[in-house]
Structures are given as C-alpha cells and as structure tokens.
Design an enzyme around this catalytic site. Structure first.
Site, PDB file in Angstrom:
ATOM      1  N   PRO A 264       0.829  -1.212   0.000  1.00 21.30           N
ATOM      2  CG  PRO A 264      -0.635  -1.489   1.795  1.00 21.30           C
ATOM      3  CD  PRO A 264       0.589  -2.061   1.177  1.00 21.30           C
TER       4      PRO A 264
ATOM      5  CE1 TYR B 186       0.027   7.173  10.162  1.00 23.90           C
ATOM      6  CE2 TYR B 186      -1.197   5.883   8.570  1.00 23.90           C
ATOM      7  CZ  TYR B 186      -0.328   6.915   8.855  1.00 23.90           C
ATOM      8  OH  TYR B 186       0.177   7.671   7.839  1.00 23.90           O
TER       9      TYR B 186
END
Ligand SMILES: Cc1cc2nc3c(=O)[nH]c(=O)nc-3n(C[C@H](O)[C@H](O)[C@H](O)COP(=O)(O)O)c2cc1C
Length: 357
Positions: A14, A172
C-alpha cells in the site's frame, strides 16, 4: 489464501498518494493503480483508506466512508479487473494521533480545524512528539469506530475487492492502542497486553464478520517500536497468534512509527528477520517488506522460508515493470496485457506474428 489464487507472490505494498478529494479517488489513482495492475504482480493492495473523515492522515487520503467514495473507486477497480492480472486488496486505516496534517510533499505539518483539519483521535491524549494532543477516545467512540471499519469492509466487498489488510502499523490508531508509549489508559483498553490488544482484535472480528468467508484478510503490524518501553517483537508474536485463531490469513511485518528518532538498522531486507520470527513462532504466513529490491533477493527470502509473500513499495514506483524483469531473470514467463505484448524481448526481432507462433 482461502478462495484467492495469486499468480505469484509479488505484492505491491500500500502506498498513500495524497491525491484524493474528500476521500474520493481521482484520475491520478486511475493512472497509478491501472499501471500497477498490469505490472505482473500477483496482488496490488490499495493505499491506506480511511474508514471515516476523521480517520484520515491528510485531506488527500483515500476514503471508503461515503457513497461518493465508493462510486469514485468503482471505475478504477473495473479498469484494473479488465486490463490487469493482479488481484486487488485494500488497506483500511485510521491515522490515530498522527492525523490531520497537510500533504506529504507539503511537509506533513499539523492542520488545525480552521485550516481544514480536524481533531485527531487516539487511544490516549499523549501527543506524537512535536504535535498537539489528540482526543482520547471514549468507549462509545471506540464502538462507533469499530462499526465504521465494518461498514468500510462492506463497501470493499461491494466493490469486489479480493482482500482486506488492516493497517495496524506506523504509529496509526490501531498501533496507538498497542504501544505502551501511546496508550496509558486505565480501563479495559489499556494497561496489560491483553487490554492493549483488545481494540485491535475487536476491529479484526468486526471486519472478519462482514467480510466473506472465502476472502482473505491480513493485518499490517509494526513488529517493534524500536524504542525503550514500547511495543516489542514478543508482543507481536502473541498478537499474531490471537489474530490467527480469529481467521487472520497473514501478517505484514513492518516496524516503527510510534516515536521519531529511533535507531533503525536500515539496509537491504532489514525487516525480513521480523517476518521470519513471526512466521515461525506464531505459525502464520507473513509478508516481508522493506528494501527488497532485487529479484534474486526476493526469491531467496521465499526459498529460505522467511516469508510467504514479498512486498515492494518504492521499487515498484521506480520501475513498475519490476515483476516482468524478475520473471525474465528467474526464468519465468512475465504476464503482459495484449496491448504491450510486443515489448516482450522474444518479440523484438523480426516478425511479430511469427514470434507469437
Ligand atoms: C509513497 C509511499 C506511500 C506509502 N503509504 C503507505 C500506506 O498507505 N500504508 C502503509 O502501510 N505503508 C505505506 N508506505 C510504506 C510502504 O508500504 C513500505 O512498507 C515501505 O515503503 C518499505 O518498503 P519499500 O522499501 O519496498 O519501499 C508507503 C511508502 C511510500 C514510499
């Protein structure tokens, strides 16, 4: 993996493009993903995609939280299906305490709500060093967010994605809950390792419950914070075991991101030992990522049994035909779309049609 067959073990990792508008994909994504879908890689995983607007890292993040987001991605997925051989995955994210910054090439500077930003949410109100304090999520906010992850997964299924990867790495939100450096809650979601893993496992279960049985699902983890008092490789092995019991098909072994300034031993394949250890000790397939740039290097990682899948990020931007070159170097046949077939070295000399026969 489950009902998914990959033509090879090359995975386009990604890569956030910071080119979406209100979470909607733009022509940049069509060019970027369309190009990578014909690269010859077995699997293409779309960039970190936010499950609600507040989950975004920057205003340019891709989202899958609205009908408009879903409609914008549909023609891009159709294009990749029609012309590319790569299977398609999507990474679902919440940026946690790192959220609300401007674009990568604008310096990732904090954006206040007055400048089009939002209040970042995290496990705790401990800021990422140098940033303002995030909002500590209430239990009600946690429940609502778990539902947002499931809703995004339903949209991904409607779009016909083959695989979901949850973003549990790089400082995150999921990682914020895991690491004691960003989570000092004293309720069911903080303190012991079991409590710090609770939110991640709840998100995993909620997504797994709505994601079709035959479709695989994985989790990207920062296998270590590389920092004193932080999340460790031993913790990752425990979490990987729990994830496996719940139906996780693979773990991507990334690292770092909770705090800046760590001493990371960066070099070719520097995270492969993490993938290897998780694979052996948790007995789960792993995806190795990080400075894997050469075909033989990738093949050796697989043949040695250090990992099951090879992720490539920057090498694919630099040379989107990397899998074609790797196939030729290792004696396999590259997968070309018919429009580009004449680029095959075997077809360059003499008569094209004769070479085809
Ligand atoms: C432009 C760019 C965007 C990235 N965006 C993401 C992302 O959305 N999600 C993620 O988990 N990693 C992201 N990464 C990290 C990569 O997936 C990968 O883990 C890292 O670049 C190391 O692999 P490499 O040496 O093959 O580039 C990004 C990396 C780059 C270069």
């Amino acid at each position: 993996m489950r009902g998914l067959d990959l033509t090879n073990r090359i995975v386009v990792s990604p890569m956030a493009q910071y080119s979406a508008e209100d979470g909607c994909a733009t022509p940049w994504h069509l060019m970027h993903l369309g190009n990578l879908s014909i690269s010859g890689a077995g699997l293409l995983i779309l960039e970190a995609t936010s499950v609600n607007p507040q989950a975004r890292f920057s205003p340019g993040d891709l989202g899958l939280y609205s009908d408009d987001n879903e409609a914008a991605l549909a023609p891009i997925v159709d294009f990749c299906r029609r012309h590319g051989a790569a299977k398609l995955g999507i990474q679902l994210q919440h940026a946690g305490r790192k959220g609300s910054v401007n674009l990568a090439w604008q310096g990732q500077k904090p954006l206040s709500p007055a400048d089009g930003g939002w209040i970042a949410q995290s496990a705790d109100d401990i800021p990422y060093p140098g940033r303002s304090a995030p909002e500590r999520m209430s239990v009600a906010a946690i429940r609502a967010l778990v539902a947002d992850f499931a809703a995004a997964a339903r949209r991904a299924d409607r779009l016909d994605f083959d695989l979901i990867e949850l973003h549990g790495a790089h400082g995150y939100l999921l990682h914020n809950f895991l690491s004691p450096l960003s989570n000092q809650r004293d309720d069911d979601y903080g303190g012991s390792l079991e409590n710090r893993m609770r939110f991640v496992l709840e998100v995993f279960d909620a997504v797994r419950a709505v994601w079709p049985e035959e479709k695989p699902m994985g989790m990207r983890l920062s296998a270590t914070d590389w920092a004193e008092g932080g999340w460790t490789l031993e913790d990752t092995v425990v979490l990987a075991q729990r994830l496996k019991e719940r139906g996780c098909d693979y773990v991507t072994a990334s690292s770092g991101g909770t705090v800046p300034g760590q001493e990371i031993p960066i070099g070719p394949g520097y995270q492969v030992p993490l993938a290897d250890r998780i694979r052996r000790e948790a007995d789960i397939p792993t995806l190795a990522i990080g400075l894997i740039t050469e075909a033989r290097q990738a093949e050796e990682i697989l043949q040695a049994g250090h990992a099951d899948l090879i992720g490539l990020a920057r090498a694919m931007l630099f040379n989107p035909r990397w899998p074609w070159h790797a196939a030729l170097e290792l004696g396999a046949d590259p997968v070309f779309p018919p429009q580009y077939e004449r680029a095959h070295p075997a077809m360059r000399g003499g008569d094209f049609l004769a070479a085809k026969q």
